[in-house]
Design a protein around this motif. Structure first.
Motif, PDB file in Angstrom:
ATOM      1  N   ASP A 208      -8.946   0.307  -3.235  1.00 34.99           N
ATOM      2  CA  ASP A 208      -8.034  -0.242  -4.244  1.00 34.99           C
ATOM      3  C   ASP A 208      -6.569  -0.166  -3.828  1.00 34.99           C
ATOM      4  OD1 ASP A 208     -10.136  -0.820  -5.951  1.00 34.99           O
ATOM      5  OD2 ASP A 208     -10.088   1.170  -6.872  1.00 34.99           O
ATOM      6  N   THR A 209      -6.297   0.360  -2.612  1.00 35.51           N
ATOM      7  CA  THR A 209      -4.907   0.536  -2.178  1.00 35.51           C
ATOM      8  C   THR A 209      -4.120  -0.760  -2.302  1.00 35.51           C
ATOM      9  OG1 THR A 209      -5.728   2.112  -0.569  1.00 35.51           O
ATOM     10  CG2 THR A 209      -3.469   1.415  -0.298  1.00 35.51           C
ATOM     11  N   GLY A 210      -4.700  -1.860  -1.825  1.00 38.02           N
ATOM     12  CA  GLY A 210      -3.987  -3.143  -1.822  1.00 38.02           C
ATOM     13  C   GLY A 210      -3.641  -3.614  -3.217  1.00 38.02           C
ATOM     14  N   ILE A 211      -4.620  -3.629  -4.125  1.00 30.87           N
ATOM     15  CA  ILE A 211      -4.315  -4.141  -5.460  1.00 30.87           C
ATOM     16  C   ILE A 211      -3.434  -3.176  -6.248  1.00 30.87           C
ATOM     17  CG2 ILE A 211      -6.057  -5.923  -5.943  1.00 30.87           C
ATOM     18  CD1 ILE A 211      -7.859  -3.915  -7.085  1.00 30.87           C
ATOM     19  N   LEU A 212      -3.651  -1.876  -6.075  1.00 32.84           N
ATOM     20  CA  LEU A 212      -2.782  -0.937  -6.797  1.00 32.84           C
ATOM     21  C   LEU A 212      -1.361  -0.990  -6.231  1.00 32.84           C
ATOM     22  CD1 LEU A 212      -5.133   2.102  -7.414  1.00 32.84           C
ATOM     23  CD2 LEU A 212      -4.314   0.425  -9.057  1.00 32.84           C
ATOM     24  N   GLY A 213      -1.257  -1.205  -4.935  1.00 29.11           N
ATOM     25  CA  GLY A 213       0.067  -1.358  -4.323  1.00 29.11           C
ATOM     26  C   GLY A 213       0.763  -2.595  -4.851  1.00 29.11           C
ATOM     27  N   ALA A 214       0.018  -3.691  -4.926  1.00 26.67           N
ATOM     28  CA  ALA A 214       0.601  -4.923  -5.464  1.00 26.67           C
ATOM     29  C   ALA A 214       1.047  -4.706  -6.900  1.00 26.67           C
ATOM     30  CB  ALA A 214      -0.414  -6.063  -5.377  1.00 26.67           C
TER      31      ALA A 214
ATOM     32  N   PHE B 290       0.935   5.734  -7.315  1.00 31.61           N
ATOM     33  CA  PHE B 290      -0.362   6.133  -7.886  1.00 31.61           C
ATOM     34  C   PHE B 290      -1.187   7.071  -6.995  1.00 31.61           C
ATOM     35  CE2 PHE B 290       0.111   1.575  -9.373  1.00 31.61           C
ATOM     36  CZ  PHE B 290       0.471   1.893 -10.664  1.00 31.61           C
ATOM     37  N   GLY B 291      -0.844   7.233  -5.735  1.00 30.64           N
ATOM     38  CA  GLY B 291      -1.775   7.837  -4.786  1.00 30.64           C
ATOM     39  C   GLY B 291      -1.382   9.197  -4.251  1.00 30.64           C
ATOM     40  N   ALA B 292      -1.697   9.416  -2.974  1.00 27.44           N
ATOM     41  CA  ALA B 292      -1.544  10.725  -2.330  1.00 27.44           C
ATOM     42  C   ALA B 292      -0.093  11.171  -2.216  1.00 27.44           C
ATOM     43  CB  ALA B 292      -2.177  10.670  -0.938  1.00 27.44           C
ATOM     44  N   ALA B 293       0.852  10.209  -2.235  1.00 25.99           N
ATOM     45  CA  ALA B 293       2.266  10.567  -2.039  1.00 25.99           C
ATOM     46  C   ALA B 293       3.058  10.491  -3.345  1.00 25.99           C
ATOM     47  CB  ALA B 293       2.892   9.642  -0.990  1.00 25.99           C
ATOM     48  N   LYS B 294       2.359  10.618  -4.462  1.00 23.10           N
ATOM     49  CA  LYS B 294       3.026  10.582  -5.768  1.00 23.10           C
ATOM     50  C   LYS B 294       4.155  11.613  -5.793  1.00 23.10           C
ATOM     51  CE  LYS B 294       1.174   9.802 -10.364  1.00 23.10           C
ATOM     52  NZ  LYS B 294      -0.020   9.897 -11.177  1.00 23.10           N
ATOM     53  N   GLY B 295       5.363  11.160  -6.019  1.00 23.52           N
ATOM     54  CA  GLY B 295       6.487  12.088  -6.115  1.00 23.52           C
ATOM     55  C   GLY B 295       7.074  12.520  -4.778  1.00 23.52           C
ATOM     56  N   VAL B 296       6.499  12.056  -3.661  1.00 22.76           N
ATOM     57  CA  VAL B 296       7.032  12.412  -2.334  1.00 22.76           C
ATOM     58  C   VAL B 296       8.030  11.317  -1.934  1.00 22.76           C
ATOM     59  CG1 VAL B 296       6.440  12.841   0.089  1.00 22.76           C
ATOM     60  CG2 VAL B 296       4.861  13.541  -1.718  1.00 22.76           C
ATOM     61  N   THR B 297       9.289  11.689  -1.764  1.00 24.35           N
ATOM     62  CA  THR B 297      10.314  10.648  -1.589  1.00 24.35           C
ATOM     63  C   THR B 297      10.461  10.161  -0.150  1.00 24.35           C
ATOM     64  OG1 THR B 297      11.948  12.408  -1.435  1.00 24.35           O
ATOM     65  CG2 THR B 297      11.703  11.332  -3.591  1.00 24.35           C
ATOM     66  N   ASP B 298      10.011  10.971   0.826  1.00 21.43           N
ATOM     67  CA  ASP B 298      10.151  10.556   2.229  1.00 21.43           C
ATOM     68  C   ASP B 298       8.805  10.664   2.938  1.00 21.43           C
ATOM     69  OD1 ASP B 298      13.266  10.268   2.910  1.00 21.43           O
ATOM     70  OD2 ASP B 298      12.966  11.845   1.417  1.00 21.43           O
ATOM     71  N   PHE B 299       8.177   9.538   3.113  1.00 23.05           N
ATOM     72  CA  PHE B 299       6.877   9.575   3.807  1.00 23.05           C
ATOM     73  C   PHE B 299       6.614   8.250   4.508  1.00 23.05           C
ATOM     74  CE2 PHE B 299       3.852   6.947   1.393  1.00 23.05           C
ATOM     75  CZ  PHE B 299       4.533   6.732   0.206  1.00 23.05           C
ATOM     76  N   VAL B 300       5.617   8.284   5.366  1.00 30.03           N
ATOM     77  CA  VAL B 300       5.225   7.075   6.095  1.00 30.03           C
ATOM     78  C   VAL B 300       3.745   6.844   5.815  1.00 30.03           C
ATOM     79  CG1 VAL B 300       5.027   5.987   8.367  1.00 30.03           C
ATOM     80  CG2 VAL B 300       6.960   7.503   7.893  1.00 30.03           C
TER      81      VAL B 300
ATOM     82  N   ALA C 269       0.833  -1.203   0.000  1.00 32.31           N
ATOM     83  CA  ALA C 269       0.000   0.000   0.000  1.00 32.31           C
ATOM     84  C   ALA C 269       0.872   1.259   0.000  1.00 32.31           C
ATOM     85  CB  ALA C 269      -0.926  -0.008   1.205  1.00 32.31           C
ATOM     86  N   ALA C 270       1.977   1.229   0.756  1.00 37.12           N
ATOM     87  CA  ALA C 270       2.878   2.398   0.798  1.00 37.12           C
ATOM     88  C   ALA C 270       3.442   2.666  -0.595  1.00 37.12           C
ATOM     89  CB  ALA C 270       4.004   2.152   1.798  1.00 37.12           C
ATOM     90  N   ILE C 271       3.858   1.615  -1.281  1.00 33.43           N
ATOM     91  CA  ILE C 271       4.376   1.776  -2.648  1.00 33.43           C
ATOM     92  C   ILE C 271       3.255   2.252  -3.577  1.00 33.43           C
ATOM     93  CG2 ILE C 271       5.264   0.481  -4.652  1.00 33.43           C
ATOM     94  CD1 ILE C 271       7.451   0.965  -2.695  1.00 33.43           C
ATOM     95  N   GLY C 272       2.040   1.723  -3.361  1.00 33.55           N
ATOM     96  CA  GLY C 272       0.893   2.150  -4.166  1.00 33.55           C
ATOM     97  C   GLY C 272       0.634   3.643  -4.021  1.00 33.55           C
ATOM     98  N   GLU C 273       0.729   4.151  -2.786  1.00 35.56           N
ATOM     99  CA  GLU C 273       0.525   5.594  -2.553  1.00 35.56           C
ATOM    100  C   GLU C 273       1.628   6.406  -3.243  1.00 35.56           C
ATOM    101  OE1 GLU C 273      -2.021   7.065  -1.294  1.00 35.56           O
ATOM    102  OE2 GLU C 273      -3.053   5.348  -0.404  1.00 35.56           O
ATOM    103  N   TYR C 274       2.837   5.853  -3.265  1.00 37.49           N
ATOM    104  CA  TYR C 274       3.992   6.540  -3.867  1.00 37.49           C
ATOM    105  C   TYR C 274       3.851   6.609  -5.388  1.00 37.49           C
ATOM    106  CZ  TYR C 274       8.903   7.476  -5.004  1.00 37.49           C
ATOM    107  OH  TYR C 274      10.058   8.007  -5.489  1.00 37.49           O
TER     108      TYR C 274
ATOM    109  N   LEU D 274       4.255  -2.732  -7.164  1.00 39.69           N
ATOM    110  CA  LEU D 274       5.454  -3.475  -6.777  1.00 39.69           C
ATOM    111  C   LEU D 274       6.119  -4.174  -7.956  1.00 39.69           C
ATOM    112  CD1 LEU D 274       4.486  -5.011  -3.332  1.00 39.69           C
ATOM    113  CD2 LEU D 274       6.458  -3.570  -3.788  1.00 39.69           C
ATOM    114  N   ILE D 275       5.346  -4.527  -8.976  1.00 38.70           N
ATOM    115  CA  ILE D 275       5.992  -5.199 -10.120  1.00 38.70           C
ATOM    116  C   ILE D 275       5.963  -4.388 -11.395  1.00 38.70           C
ATOM    117  CG2 ILE D 275       5.902  -7.619  -9.440  1.00 38.70           C
ATOM    118  CD1 ILE D 275       3.316  -7.897 -10.971  1.00 38.70           C
ATOM    119  N   SER D 276       5.425  -3.173 -11.338  1.00 41.82           N
ATOM    120  CA  SER D 276       5.365  -2.361 -12.564  1.00 41.82           C
ATOM    121  C   SER D 276       6.708  -1.706 -12.831  1.00 41.82           C
ATOM    122  CB  SER D 276       4.281  -1.304 -12.445  1.00 41.82           C
ATOM    123  OG  SER D 276       3.030  -1.949 -12.404  1.00 41.82           O
TER     124      SER D 276
END
Ligand SMILES: [Zn+2]
Length: 320
Positions: free
Chosen positions: A309-315, A128-138, A121-126, A318-320
């Protein structure tokens, strides 16, 4: 959608829901399958159903295995990512050292990856989501439990053994309530779904069953965190008190994260966050008041944009 090997099969294997989807590398969901996990039936049954649902997704949408560049499964629980083994999971009874990557790759003939759902989910947010382009987040998911995914310099921080990010099990209150991990007073045991449910039941013991049924339309032992959130949003004072206490502890947890990581952003996801402002706003206030002034004043605290969709978009990410 154009057929190409840029499509992936992304799976979100949770304790309640088993969602699979065909996703493009741009995060566009082409087809979805929603099943109940039926976790109590154990790993063999779930794996059979998973393989079957992936086969159906490919066939019904007239894809072939060649169109799919990989499968990624985000699992609710600890995963040995290198070996693709689900080591154990409080949400998936009977799963002990299940070599999920190997089994799925052999049965589908498609390369497969397995990772923890909150990391995904963290990778998904990075991506596709709210943290797109944010390099340091939790990323913090507040649901039944509380999980964290840490992104440092655009990379998921996994720690020496892949076990980093267990923010939910930082101890906030010595001798506090018992946590699912066996310790007492963990953040999860003070602010997540099970904590809200435990506290409301405690308070409703003093209230008549008729009154409980009037507010909730069900018995006290059936009330979920979502119900408490709804009652609080409708102004029920007992529910408000429970949500407010949970929010306070979430705020303390966020302050600790801010002080340790000085992140640019914290993204809040998970079902309990959907309770809304009545839960999230006081938590953010406590975090900003408690953490050191500089990191507290610069950190953006936002809610996930990916929703269910966080889980599937995160998954998929991870391989995109
Ligand atoms: Zn714990």
């Amino acid at each position: 959608m154009k057929k190409s090997a840029e499509l992936v099969l992304a799976v979100d294997l949770g304790g309640t829901k088993l969602r699979s989807a065909v996703v493009s590398k741009y995060g566009k969901i082409a087809a979805v399958s929603n099943l109940k996990t039926e976790a109590e039936k154990g790993p063999e049954y779930i794996i059979d159903r998973l393989v079957e649902s992936l086969g159906t997704l490919i066939a019904e949408n007239q894809f072939s295995n060649k169109d799919i560049s990989g499968i990624c499964i985000a699992v609710a629980g600890p995963v040995d990512v290198k070996r693709g083994i689900v080591t154990s999971s409080p949400h998936l009874p009977g799963w002990h050292n299940v070599p999920l990557k190997k089994i799925i790759a052999e049965r589908t003939g498609i390369r497969t990856f397995v990772d923890n759902d909150v990391n995904a989910a963290a990778i998904g947010e990075y991506v596709f989501g709210a943290a797109k382009g944010v390099t340091d987040f939790v990323y913090i998911a507040v649901g039944t439990g509380l999980g964290g995914g840490i992104i440092i310099n655009g990379q998921l921080y996994k720690g020496a053994d892949g076990a980093a990010g267990e923010i939910g099990h930082t101890i906030i209150k010595e001798n506090g309530p018992k946590c699912s991990c066996g310790n007492c007073g963990c953040l999860e045991a003070l602010c997540a779904g099970t904590a809200i449910e435990r506290e409301i039941r405690k308070k409703l013991k003093k209230i008549s069953a008729t009154e409980v049924a009037r507010v909730y339309g069900k018995a006290a032992n059936e009330i979920t965190a979502k119900d408490v959130g709804k009652a609080a949003n409708e102004g029920d004072l007992i529910a408000c008190e429970v949500i407010s206490n949970a929010a306070y502890y979430l705020g303390i947890g966020l302050a600790n994260v801010i002080n340790v990581f000085n992140p640019q952003m914290i993204v809040l996801g998970g079902g309990v966050i959907k309770i809304g402002d009545i839960y999230v706003s006081p938590a953010i206030e406590v975090a900003r008041e408690t953490a050191f002034e500089l990191p507290a004043s610069t950190v953006k605290i936002v809610r996930s944009k990916l929703g269910d969709d966080t889980g599937i978009l995160g998954a998929a990410a991870l391989i995109s």
